[in-house]
Design an enzyme around this catalytic site. Structure first.
Site, PDB file in Angstrom:
ATOM      1  N   PRO A 132       0.797  -1.239   0.000  1.00  0.00           N
ATOM      2  CG  PRO A 132      -0.985  -1.602   1.480  1.00  0.00           C
ATOM      3  CD  PRO A 132       0.308  -2.201   1.005  1.00  0.00           C
ATOM      4  CB  SER A 136       8.371   3.198  -8.279  1.00  0.00           C
ATOM      5  OG  SER A 136       7.280   3.474  -9.133  1.00  0.00           O
ATOM      6  CD1 TRP A 160      -0.889  -1.477  -6.093  1.00  0.00           C
ATOM      7  CD2 TRP A 160      -2.980  -1.550  -6.874  1.00  0.00           C
ATOM      8  NE1 TRP A 160      -1.492  -0.281  -5.785  1.00  0.00           N
ATOM      9  CE2 TRP A 160      -2.771  -0.294  -6.259  1.00  0.00           C
ATOM     10  CE3 TRP A 160      -4.231  -1.836  -7.438  1.00  0.00           C
ATOM     11  CZ2 TRP A 160      -3.766   0.672  -6.178  1.00  0.00           C
ATOM     12  CZ3 TRP A 160      -5.222  -0.867  -7.355  1.00  0.00           C
ATOM     13  CH2 TRP A 160      -4.980   0.358  -6.746  1.00  0.00           C
ATOM     14  CD  GLU A 256      15.445  -7.905 -18.088  1.00  0.00           C
ATOM     15  OE1 GLU A 256      15.929  -8.762 -18.854  1.00  0.00           O
ATOM     16  OE2 GLU A 256      16.087  -7.337 -17.188  1.00  0.00           O
ATOM     17  NE  ARG A 284     -20.519  12.065 -37.573  1.00  0.00           N
ATOM     18  CZ  ARG A 284     -21.707  12.413 -37.120  1.00  0.00           C
ATOM     19  NH1 ARG A 284     -22.743  11.593 -37.290  1.00  0.00           N
ATOM     20  NH2 ARG A 284     -21.874  13.548 -36.486  1.00  0.00           N
ATOM     21  CD  GLU A 379       4.223  -6.020 -15.104  1.00  0.00           C
ATOM     22  OE1 GLU A 379       4.128  -7.235 -15.108  1.00  0.00           O
ATOM     23  OE2 GLU A 379       3.281  -5.303 -14.751  1.00  0.00           O
ATOM     24  CB  ALA A 382       6.506   7.040 -18.112  1.00  0.00           C
ATOM     25  CD  GLU A 383       7.009   9.488 -14.448  1.00  0.00           C
ATOM     26  OE1 GLU A 383       6.502  10.398 -15.116  1.00  0.00           O
ATOM     27  OE2 GLU A 383       6.421   8.412 -14.193  1.00  0.00           O
TER      28      GLU A 383
END
Length: 401
Positions: A132, A136, A160, A256, A284, A379, A382-383
């Site tokens: 919790p 990261s 999670w 990985e 459309r 997984e 982005a950072e």
């Protein structure tokens, strides 16, 4: 028009597997995905179909009853499944990571005991690393295992878990200070335990509780849960690999290859969003012609298709690098980062092409719009990917001054 995201150099067997999976997705997943997703209903019939196809054992060696296929084959199958419904690819992914970790790091007894039943789909896997308050920072894990005779007693709360309720085997990462003196680096005092349990919610074995499904914005159908350990007793022979202190490295190896999987999911969702966008643009009409004939829409379609192709190419490269036995954390990080970001952008462009109808639950793009954000954090954010990429680039391009 040639279909996007084609892969050169595949064997006849790989092409046959992909053709079978694509046919299954078109006939069994796409027609029901949105309805099941809106009900947040576990896709049992779809999962049973994947079991019959042998996909739960796709990468498990033939000696254990699997198909013994490559990571590339698996990733391309995941791409197809995510194109149909991303939640289904998540059900497969966590199972696959646990099977991979067992294959790479398990003792012979652990492989013999678990892998044949995992290949058959009779045991479903989940893995548990996050907590919790963790985010990261894996080194901040507080869940703990204490040795007590021939068992370990586990306490703590995990978060999670994909497949938390439906799984019957969970790979759990906890801190284990036994045998590791004070001052040992955090990542060297972590251990992965193989925890067997009954599927379901509530107390699924003494000392282990799965409270229930977490209600999510998207990524529905698949169960995402907490896991609470309160005096959970696990035999010492269920330490992955039989030796404590190796859990961090085992989990990172699994993550990985999981990043390649998430990249494949991003490719699949983006591909479906492009399909929906290009189809709607030809149905459309505005100002007396198809909106596909307007230059602004053609520009969008061109950008979307290019992003689908680029993400697919990077995902394939990362999978092939891993299959060759080489280190692929740089390629996997790049592929995961690019595919998830491009997926979000392609989905949003398809949403814009749909105009007001994209906001309606009657249209499939609405579901994709809620699913894409999960790939931005799954997984590793982005950072985190940028940190991995940056560090590896500095290793490769070290300045000699």
């Amino acid at each position: 028009m040639a279909r996007l995201a084609q892969t050169a150099g595949l064997t006849d067997i790989q092409r046959e597997i992909l053709s079978t999976v694509r046919d299954f997705v078109d006939k069994e997943i796409i027609p029901v995905a949105t309805e099941l997703e809106h009900r947040d209903e576990y896709p049992q019939q779809i999962v049973d179909g994947l079991k019959e196809l042998g996909l739960f054992g796709l990468m498990i060696p033939e000696e254990y009853g699997g198909l013994g296929e490559s990571l590339l084959t698996y990733a391309l199958c995941v791409e197809e499944i995510a194109r149909g419904w991303m939640s289904v690819s998540g059900i497969i992914n966590t199972h696959f990571i646990v099977a991979y970790m067992l294959k790479q790091h398990g003792t012979q007894e652990q492989k013999d005991h678990f892998l044949p039943r995992m290949a058959a789909g009779d045991i479903r896997g989940a893995f548990s690393m996050s907590e919790p308050a963790l985010g990261s920072d894996v080194s901040a894990i507080t869940s703990k295992a204490v040795k007590d005779g021939e068992e370990y007693v586990l306490n703590g709360q995990k978060m999670w878990l994909t497949n938390g309720g439906t799984s019957s085997l969970v790979a759990v990462l906890v801190r284990s200070d036994e045998g590791h003196p004070e001052g040992t680096a955090p990542h060297k005092s972590m251990t992965t335990f193989l925890v067997e349990k009954e599927p379901g919610f509530g107390e699924v074995r003494p000392g282990l509780t799965i409270p229930g499904k977490i209600d999510k914005m998207g990524y529905k159908g698949v169960d995402t849960t907490e896991l609470i350990m309160d005096g959970l007793r696990v035999p010492a022979d269920r330490v992955l690999g039989g030796v404590t202190g190796r859990g961090f490295y085992q989990m990172m190896d699994g993550v990985e290859v999981g990043r390649v999987n998430v990249a494949a999911r991003g490719c699949g969702v983006a591909q479906r969003a492009f399909e929906l966008g290009v189809q709607y643009a030809q149905q459309r009409h505005t100002f007396g012609r198809q909106i596909a004939q307007h230059q602004a829409i053609q520009f969008k379609l061109a950008e979307m298709a290019t992003k689908v192709e680029a993400a697919h190419a990077m995902m394939v490269n990362a999978a092939r690098k891993k299959d060759s036995g080489e280190r692929n954390d740089l390629e996997a990080g790049m592929a995961k980062y690019l595919a998830s970001e491009y997926c979000k952008e392609v989905v949003e462009d398809a949403f814009r092409i749909h105009g007001g109808y994209g906001f309606s639950k009657e249209y499939e793009i609405e579901r994709l719009y809620r699913e894409a954000p999960m790939l931005l954090i799954g997984e590793g954010t982005a950072e985190i990917q940028k940190m991995i990429i940056g560090r590896r680039l500095l290793e490769e391009y070290r300045f000699q001054g």
